[in-house]
Write a protein that holds these residues in place. Structure first.
Motif, PDB file in Angstrom:
ATOM      1  N   ILE A   1     -26.003 -58.865 -39.371  1.00 18.26           N
ATOM      2  CA  ILE A   1     -24.616 -58.860 -39.832  1.00 18.26           C
ATOM      3  C   ILE A   1     -24.100 -57.434 -40.028  1.00 18.26           C
ATOM      4  CG2 ILE A   1     -23.113 -59.507 -41.759  1.00 18.26           C
ATOM      5  CD1 ILE A   1     -23.822 -61.821 -39.957  1.00 18.26           C
ATOM      6  N   ARG A   2     -24.961 -56.571 -40.530  1.00 15.67           N
ATOM      7  CA  ARG A   2     -24.552 -55.176 -40.808  1.00 15.67           C
ATOM      8  C   ARG A   2     -24.431 -54.356 -39.527  1.00 15.67           C
ATOM      9  NH1 ARG A   2     -22.617 -51.143 -41.504  1.00 15.67           N
ATOM     10  NH2 ARG A   2     -22.800 -49.598 -43.184  1.00 15.67           N
ATOM     11  N   PHE A   3     -25.339 -54.584 -38.573  1.00 12.91           N
ATOM     12  CA  PHE A   3     -25.317 -53.836 -37.315  1.00 12.91           C
ATOM     13  C   PHE A   3     -25.347 -54.812 -36.136  1.00 12.91           C
ATOM     14  CE2 PHE A   3     -27.806 -51.455 -40.501  1.00 12.91           C
ATOM     15  CZ  PHE A   3     -26.980 -50.346 -40.673  1.00 12.91           C
ATOM     16  N   PRO A   4     -24.303 -55.604 -35.943  1.00 18.83           N
ATOM     17  CA  PRO A   4     -24.339 -56.668 -34.920  1.00 18.83           C
ATOM     18  C   PRO A   4     -24.502 -56.152 -33.500  1.00 18.83           C
ATOM     19  CG  PRO A   4     -22.112 -56.359 -35.785  1.00 18.83           C
ATOM     20  CD  PRO A   4     -23.020 -55.553 -36.651  1.00 18.83           C
ATOM     21  N   ILE A   5     -23.843 -55.049 -33.163  1.00 15.08           N
ATOM     22  CA  ILE A   5     -23.922 -54.536 -31.791  1.00 15.08           C
ATOM     23  C   ILE A   5     -25.306 -53.949 -31.520  1.00 15.08           C
ATOM     24  CG2 ILE A   5     -22.993 -52.843 -30.166  1.00 15.08           C
ATOM     25  CD1 ILE A   5     -20.302 -53.098 -31.577  1.00 15.08           C
ATOM     26  N   GLN A   6     -25.805 -53.157 -32.476  1.00 19.56           N
ATOM     27  CA  GLN A   6     -27.114 -52.527 -32.290  1.00 19.56           C
ATOM     28  C   GLN A   6     -28.235 -53.551 -32.202  1.00 19.56           C
ATOM     29  OE1 GLN A   6     -24.728 -51.707 -34.373  1.00 19.56           O
ATOM     30  NE2 GLN A   6     -24.755 -49.518 -34.965  1.00 19.56           N
ATOM     31  N   THR A   7     -28.187 -54.566 -33.062  1.00 23.88           N
ATOM     32  CA  THR A   7     -29.278 -55.539 -33.077  1.00 23.88           C
ATOM     33  C   THR A   7     -29.325 -56.365 -31.794  1.00 23.88           C
ATOM     34  OG1 THR A   7     -27.833 -57.069 -34.307  1.00 23.88           O
ATOM     35  CG2 THR A   7     -29.386 -55.737 -35.586  1.00 23.88           C
TER      36      THR A   7
ATOM     37  N   TYR B   1     -25.393 -67.084 -36.485  1.00 27.44           N
ATOM     38  CA  TYR B   1     -25.189 -66.772 -35.079  1.00 27.44           C
ATOM     39  C   TYR B   1     -23.702 -66.794 -34.727  1.00 27.44           C
ATOM     40  CZ  TYR B   1     -30.049 -66.680 -33.643  1.00 27.44           C
ATOM     41  OH  TYR B   1     -31.371 -66.330 -33.473  1.00 27.44           O
ATOM     42  N   SER B   2     -23.017 -67.821 -35.207  1.00 26.00           N
ATOM     43  CA  SER B   2     -21.613 -67.951 -34.855  1.00 26.00           C
ATOM     44  C   SER B   2     -20.751 -66.930 -35.570  1.00 26.00           C
ATOM     45  CB  SER B   2     -21.119 -69.370 -35.171  1.00 26.00           C
ATOM     46  OG  SER B   2     -21.368 -69.703 -36.515  1.00 26.00           O
ATOM     47  N   VAL B   3     -21.080 -66.624 -36.869  1.00 26.26           N
ATOM     48  CA  VAL B   3     -20.295 -65.650 -37.610  1.00 26.26           C
ATOM     49  C   VAL B   3     -20.528 -64.257 -37.048  1.00 26.26           C
ATOM     50  CG1 VAL B   3     -19.981 -64.522 -39.849  1.00 26.26           C
ATOM     51  CG2 VAL B   3     -20.230 -67.006 -39.722  1.00 26.26           C
ATOM     52  N   GLY B   4     -21.815 -63.918 -36.724  1.00 26.97           N
ATOM     53  CA  GLY B   4     -22.112 -62.593 -36.194  1.00 26.97           C
ATOM     54  C   GLY B   4     -21.506 -62.335 -34.840  1.00 26.97           C
ATOM     55  N   ALA B   5     -21.212 -63.414 -34.112  1.00 28.17           N
ATOM     56  CA  ALA B   5     -20.658 -63.253 -32.768  1.00 28.17           C
ATOM     57  C   ALA B   5     -19.147 -63.015 -32.788  1.00 28.17           C
ATOM     58  CB  ALA B   5     -20.974 -64.488 -31.935  1.00 28.17           C
TER      59      ALA B   5
END
Length: 292
Positions: free
Chosen positions: A117-123, A287-291
């Motif tokens: 959640i904090r680093f969605p793109i990096q993860t 998964y849905s919120v992070g996307a």
């Protein structure tokens, strides 16, 4: 030389609580078996599409399900005394080993979800996440098995009053108490509380008032509260029972701190029913919120 004659279990008035323990753990076994068996079946059915999340959740389900599988021995012991042998030592370590494996895996899941959640793109770009999760789970089990082996004599048969209880005049080693309270409980607790509060804060800042977001925040909050509720009492009980003086005739007395420990141990065991339910809904929402 330890006087094992003082460790006779069933003739004491305080053991009127044993049938209640048997009923309590019997109900827990039925619920825990159904919930965790369903969770394991769902994971195995989707094994072809596993991610690091599935690895952690599967490890959590294994820990909880293993704890549940050995509960019938405790139910039997509540109604008909099991002989005090090294099998009792094994049963006690199995119970607590899986309890702490569940706690540490929960902490690992909290870290993983916080990073997502904090680093969605990096993860999303990190490689070998599934392999890392597998190694983390192995480290958890390896650490706990090693600790059990080192302190195996602390629950040797000559130190037991019943198959599941130690003689109250023979305390655990201080370093063992330190490990289970600080490494086994406080460290995972701090991780879960920090990650959960950070996740809630991040989600609240999103420009989104959807039901899904509110539901996710509610589940994260509930999961943190359940963790605190289930595991805090038993570790307070460990400390209290270690430091309070034990009367010479402890076998014949109702000791409030001991009864509290028995109740808090059952409360801690109930977490095996909550884990599969809460994390199933929690992680599907992440998964849905992070996307977004």
């Amino acid at each position: 030389m330890i006087n094992t004659e003082v460790c006779f279990p069933r003739r004491q008035p305080k053991y009127c609580v044993l049938p209640l323990q048997g009923v309590g753990y019997g109900v827990l076994f039925l619920l825990g078996f159904l919930v965790n068996a369903a969770a394991l079946r769902a994971f195995i059915a989707q094994r072809g599409s596993w991610t690091d999340t599935h690895v952690y959740m599967f490890n959590l389900a294994i820990a909880d399900f293993t704890l549940v599988l050995f509960i019938p021995f405790r139910v039997y012991d509540a109604f008909d005394c099991l002989p005090k042998t090294y099998f009792c030592t094994f049963l006690m370590f199995i119970h607590f080993l899986n309890m702490y494996a569940s706690m540490m895996t929960t902490a690992a899941i909290s870290v993983q979800r916080y990073l997502a959640i904090r680093f969605p793109i990096q993860t999303r770009s990190w490689r070998k996440k599934k392999e890392t999760a597998f190694v983390v789970c192995l480290v958890i089990w390896g650490l706990l098995v090693t600790i059990c082996f080192i302190f195996r004599e602390d629950n040797a048969p000559e130190k037991l009053w019943t198959c599941y209880e130690r003689c109250k005049n023979i305390p655990l080693k201080l370093e063992f108490v330190f490990l289970i309270v600080f490494l086994g409980f406080l460290a995972p607790l701090l991780i879960v509380v920090f990650c959960s509060t950070q996740i809630i804060s991040i989600l609240k800042k999103l420009d989104d008032n959807s039901v899904q977001k509110k539901s996710t925040i509610g589940i994260v909050t509930a999961n943190m509260i359940v963790f605190i509720f289930c595991y805090t009492p038993i570790h307070i009980g460990f400390l209290v029972n270690y430091f309070i003086p034990v009367p010479n005739d402890w076998q014949h007395k109702h000791i409030p701190a001991h009864l509290y420990l028995l109740v808090s141990e059952w409360i801690a065991s109930t977490n095996c029913c909550f884990d599969s339910i809460s994390y199933y809904f929690l992680l599907t929402r992440f998964y849905s919120v992070g996307a977004q």
